[in-house]
Motif scaffolding. Structure first.
Motif: not given
Length: 366
Positions: A241-242, A184-185, A248-250, A227-230
């Motif tokens: 994202l839409e 993801a750089g 976006v890195p996720s 982005l983080i989540g379950s």
């Protein structure tokens, strides 16, 4: 003599201690200062922590307990009887119930422990030999302090100096996250871990706020959001994202609990609602911008963390999170993305220069 008036337990008789907190992420993390206090007070005692399997990773390898007894979330009657049999064989001197729910109370009662310590709650107080209030007329009490009050039954002079602790990431977890960072750089950036949900609508900042916040970060070239989540948050990730119209890195839905530890070890800042990942970030000493809605920082603020807490002083707070009297979850959703961006700027600038850190910002716990 009533249970709450029982005489002091002789410290020399405390050899084996059972600790019960079956779930969930944040609640388990908030017990770890009490584990530190117990290990400090009883360095030779045998400490056994009973926890559900999905959360055992938070305790295993933290160096504070001798055994982690991981149970199924829904063991059924046969499984429950098997657990009780295991507990009784261990011949505990003391059992501390950090939870107070029906099942944890039953396990403590059936454990055969000589002394049982728990919270003074409706219908279950009779289970325990020693009771500690969970609420006080003087005002809210932080969850960590409540847990330390249980320890004070055994060691009255226990203080509040104990911090959170979780085990570090494992090599395979770090390797996985390092590979994602490279792909993801992210290695040349400051990384802002954005928790896009907290598992229920009462702690959902809302798609519009999340998108507006991410758009506001566009001009901040040195900081990249992650982005983080379950897995349950995949639909929200897609919406975000839409709406943004760009990637976006996720890692939403892609991390185990151990992976999440590795992610937050590498991140420079955590942003999100009162949640398990927020407390995990606090345990890893990360700066935090915490968004509080129905819950109160007085109960659940990031413990001993460099944190800015954003909240709205609404009359309906705190609530039981069963229905919203305002019907719009205004306590959380009226927190403006611009406010959050300013808080992020303040915290990240403080990492390189303490001059800009707002030390007296409401909710800081140092």
């Amino acid at each position: 003599m009533t249970r709450i008036d029982q005489p002091k337990i002789e410290e020399a008789s405390i050899k084996r201690i059972l600790l019960v907190r079956p779930r969930r992420m944040g609640d388990i993390i908030l017990t770890t200062p009490a584990l530190r206090a117990l290990r400090s007070a009883f360095p030779e005692a045998y400490l056994c922590y009973l926890v559900e399997k999905p959360y055992a990773r938070l305790i295993e390898g933290n160096g504070l307990v001798d055994e982690v007894l991981a149970i199924k979330p829904d063991p059924g009657l046969v499984g429950l009887l098997t657990i009780i049999k295991k507990l009784r064989r261990k011949k505990f001197d003391v059992a501390l119930d950090f939870h107070g729910g029906p099942r944890s109370a039953l396990l403590v009662l059936a454990s055969g422990s000589r002394w049982k310590i728990g919270y003074k709650t409706k219908y279950k107080a009779w289970v325990y030999d020693y009771l500690v209030p969970r609420s006080y007329a003087s005002g809210p009490v932080h969850s960590v302090i409540n847990h330390l009050n249980l320890v004070r039954i055994l060691k009255p002079e226990t203080g509040q100096e104990f911090s959170l602790k979780v085990p570090p990431s494992r090599p395979e977890e770090r390797e996985k996250i390092e590979a994602f960072w490279k792909q993801a750089g992210l290695f040349s950036r400051k990384v802002l871990a954005l928790h896009i949900s907290a598992g229920n609508r009462f702690r959902d900042w809302g798609k519009e706020n999340l998108v507006s916040f991410l758009e506001g970060l566009d001009s901040w070239s040195e900081v990249w959001p992650l982005l983080i989540g379950s897995k349950e948050d995949k639909a929200r990730e897609k919406e975000i994202l839409e709406s943004l119209g760009r990637p976006v890195p996720s890692l939403v839905g892609q991390t185990s609990l151990g992976d999440l530890i590795a992610v937050l070890e590498k991140a420079d800042l955590f942003v999100g609602p009162d949640s398990g990942p927020m407390h995990l970030a606090a345990a890893l000493n990360k700066p935090i911008v915490a968004l509080f809605g129905p819950t109160l920082p007085a109960h659940f603020a990031p413990w001993k963390a460099k944190a800015i807490i954003l909240e709205r002083p609404m009359a309906c707070r705190p609530c039981r999170q069963r229905f919203c009297p305002e019907k719009n979850f205004a306590c959380l959703k009226t927190i403006k993305p611009e406010e959050v961006i300013v808080a992020c700027q303040n915290l990240l600038s403080s990492e390189s220069s303490e001059k800009n850190f707002p030390r007296k910002e409401k909710g800081n716990i140092n």
